[in-house]
Design an enzyme around this catalytic site. Structure first.
Site, PDB file in Angstrom:
ATOM      1  N   ASP A   1       0.855   5.071   1.709  1.00 34.19           N
ATOM      2  CA  ASP A   1       0.225   5.772   2.824  1.00 34.19           C
ATOM      3  C   ASP A   1      -0.530   7.017   2.384  1.00 34.19           C
ATOM      4  O   ASP A   1      -1.618   7.303   2.897  1.00 34.19           O
ATOM      5  CB  ASP A   1       1.279   6.142   3.871  1.00 34.19           C
ATOM      6  CG  ASP A   1       1.801   4.924   4.611  1.00 34.19           C
ATOM      7  OD1 ASP A   1       1.168   3.859   4.524  1.00 34.19           O
ATOM      8  OD2 ASP A   1       2.850   5.032   5.285  1.00 34.19           O
TER       9      ASP A   1
ATOM     10  N   HIS B   1       5.005   0.083  -0.242  1.00 31.12           N
ATOM     11  CA  HIS B   1       5.653  -0.832   0.694  1.00 31.12           C
ATOM     12  C   HIS B   1       4.682  -1.873   1.230  1.00 31.12           C
ATOM     13  O   HIS B   1       3.469  -1.781   1.046  1.00 31.12           O
ATOM     14  CB  HIS B   1       6.264  -0.054   1.868  1.00 31.12           C
ATOM     15  CG  HIS B   1       5.250   0.735   2.649  1.00 31.12           C
ATOM     16  ND1 HIS B   1       4.861   2.009   2.292  1.00 31.12           N
ATOM     17  CD2 HIS B   1       4.536   0.439   3.777  1.00 31.12           C
ATOM     18  CE1 HIS B   1       3.961   2.460   3.145  1.00 31.12           C
ATOM     19  NE2 HIS B   1       3.738   1.522   4.056  1.00 31.12           N
TER      20      HIS B   1
ATOM     21  N   ARG C   1       6.332  -9.295  16.942  1.00 35.35           N
ATOM     22  CA  ARG C   1       6.945  -8.044  16.464  1.00 35.35           C
ATOM     23  C   ARG C   1       6.183  -6.859  17.046  1.00 35.35           C
ATOM     24  O   ARG C   1       4.972  -6.734  16.864  1.00 35.35           O
ATOM     25  CB  ARG C   1       6.883  -8.013  14.939  1.00 35.35           C
ATOM     26  CG  ARG C   1       7.387  -6.760  14.241  1.00 35.35           C
ATOM     27  CD  ARG C   1       6.965  -6.877  12.786  1.00 35.35           C
ATOM     28  NE  ARG C   1       7.550  -5.916  11.887  1.00 35.35           N
ATOM     29  CZ  ARG C   1       7.023  -4.718  11.620  1.00 35.35           C
ATOM     30  NH1 ARG C   1       5.927  -4.317  12.249  1.00 35.35           N
ATOM     31  NH2 ARG C   1       7.601  -3.924  10.731  1.00 35.35           N
TER      32      ARG C   1
ATOM     33  N   HIS D   1       0.821  -1.201   0.000  1.00 33.55           N
ATOM     34  CA  HIS D   1       0.000   0.000   0.000  1.00 33.55           C
ATOM     35  C   HIS D   1       0.859   1.257   0.000  1.00 33.55           C
ATOM     36  O   HIS D   1       2.070   1.212   0.212  1.00 33.55           O
ATOM     37  CB  HIS D   1      -0.973   0.002   1.182  1.00 33.55           C
ATOM     38  CG  HIS D   1      -0.319   0.052   2.527  1.00 33.55           C
ATOM     39  ND1 HIS D   1       0.261  -1.042   3.128  1.00 33.55           N
ATOM     40  CD2 HIS D   1      -0.118   1.082   3.385  1.00 33.55           C
ATOM     41  CE1 HIS D   1       0.760  -0.711   4.299  1.00 33.55           C
ATOM     42  NE2 HIS D   1       0.557   0.587   4.480  1.00 33.55           N
TER      43      HIS D   1
END
Length: 315
Positions: free
Chosen positions: A228, A284, A294, A226
């Site tokens: 941003d 990204h 994570r 996507h």
């Protein structure tokens, strides 16, 4: 951003889950004939299956052509900067002199936030996310709006838990959060030649916790590529503060810039800040986490004051 928890993603196929289903189905169909076969044949079959699984899993990351920064490197005292040509995305929005990107790129630094501060922020995230959490592999905690993943939905922690929030977070927690946010804003401004007073924190800015649990809803599907600026509109600069280490706290979960001439990755390291201009020059995605957990914080900035949000504060 690391992942976009509030997007209406199009339907996608989880290839890893699909592969697992196919393997299980074939095993059930062939089980009766295998029971009568001899040991060596079974060993050969298992070896072939194991090799197929290994080749499949290793092929997931075969599209990464360059590691910009590895987990073991220490990028200090100055950021490592990679310049890319700005996209035309910003032409579709009102321009703000002194803030709207004139030069675009991506950068990484390990000198803005210490590993000790990252550990404190990780413990903050762990305490907050322990209040609920997603049923899938991705959970968010937004201290600004109060949004917290709970099952397949979200709740407002300030309303849902009321005065109990004072037993979970401290004023010192929030002060560190604000200090870190200001430091990130400063390094972005210095790197891109901006006036930091013309940059504004914007939403969504949030903690994320990602593990290998299968996605239950579209909110858990953090791995989609996507942009941003296209996704959120208000974003002009995006940053990620990592709170855990790639390779020891988790595997998978690397950030991947998807460029026309190859994909480039940044490996997470506790205290590392990765930041970039938010247009389509920085398409990204995030790899799926395959093991461990994570933790990170997405901190986003806008040039449009009408989309500004305030720092969070305890009620």
């Amino acid at each position: 951003s690391v992942f976009s928890p509030l997007l209406d993603w199009s339907n996608s196929v989880d290839h890893l889950d699909l592969y697992s289903v196919l393997v299980r189905g074939n095993a059930l169909r062939q089980g009766s004939s295998w029971r009568g076969s001899r040991g060596p044949l079974l060993l050969v079959a298992l070896s072939v299956c194991g090799a197929a699984v290994w080749l499949y899993l290793t092929s997931l990351d075969s599209d990464i052509t360059e590691t910009l920064v590895s987990q073991g490197e220490l990028v200090s005292p100055h950021p490592r900067i990679y310049t890319v040509q700005c996209s035309e995305d910003y032409e579709n929005y009102k321009r703000y002199p002194g803030c709207t990107p004139q030069k675009c790129g991506r950068a990484v630094t390990d000198s803005v936030v210490t590993r000790e501060e990252a550990q404190v922020l990780r413990r903050l995230a762990e305490r907050g996310l322990a209040l609920a959490g997603s049923e899938g592999g991705a959970s968010i905690l937004d201290l600004h709006s109060g949004a917290l993943s709970m099952g397949k939905q979200f709740v407002n922690i300030y309303r849902y838990f009321g005065d109990q929030i004072g037993d979970v977070f401290t004023q010192e927690d929030f002060q560190l959060y604000r200090d870190v946010r200001r430091r990130i804003q400063t390094v972005i401004a210095e790197t891109f030649g901006l006036d930091p007073a013309l940059m504004y924190l914007t939403k969504p800015t949030f903690f994320s916790r990602i593990n290998s649990t299968a996605a239950k809803t579209q909110h858990d599907e953090y791995w989609h590529p996507h942009i941003d600026k296209v996704t959120y509109g208000s974003f002009d600069y995006t940053s990620l503060l990592y709170l855990s280490d790639y390779g020891s706290d988790f595997t998978g979960g690397r950030f991947v810039f998807m460029d026309q001439n190859g994909n480039r990755t940044v490996e997470p390291r506790a205290g590392r800040v990765s930041f970039f201009s938010s247009g389509s020059e920085n398409l990204h995605r995030v790899e799926r986490v395959t093991w461990g957990t994570r933790y990170a914080i997405t901190v986003s900035f806008t040039c449009d004051p009408t989309h500004a949000i305030s720092d969070p504060a305890l009620p």
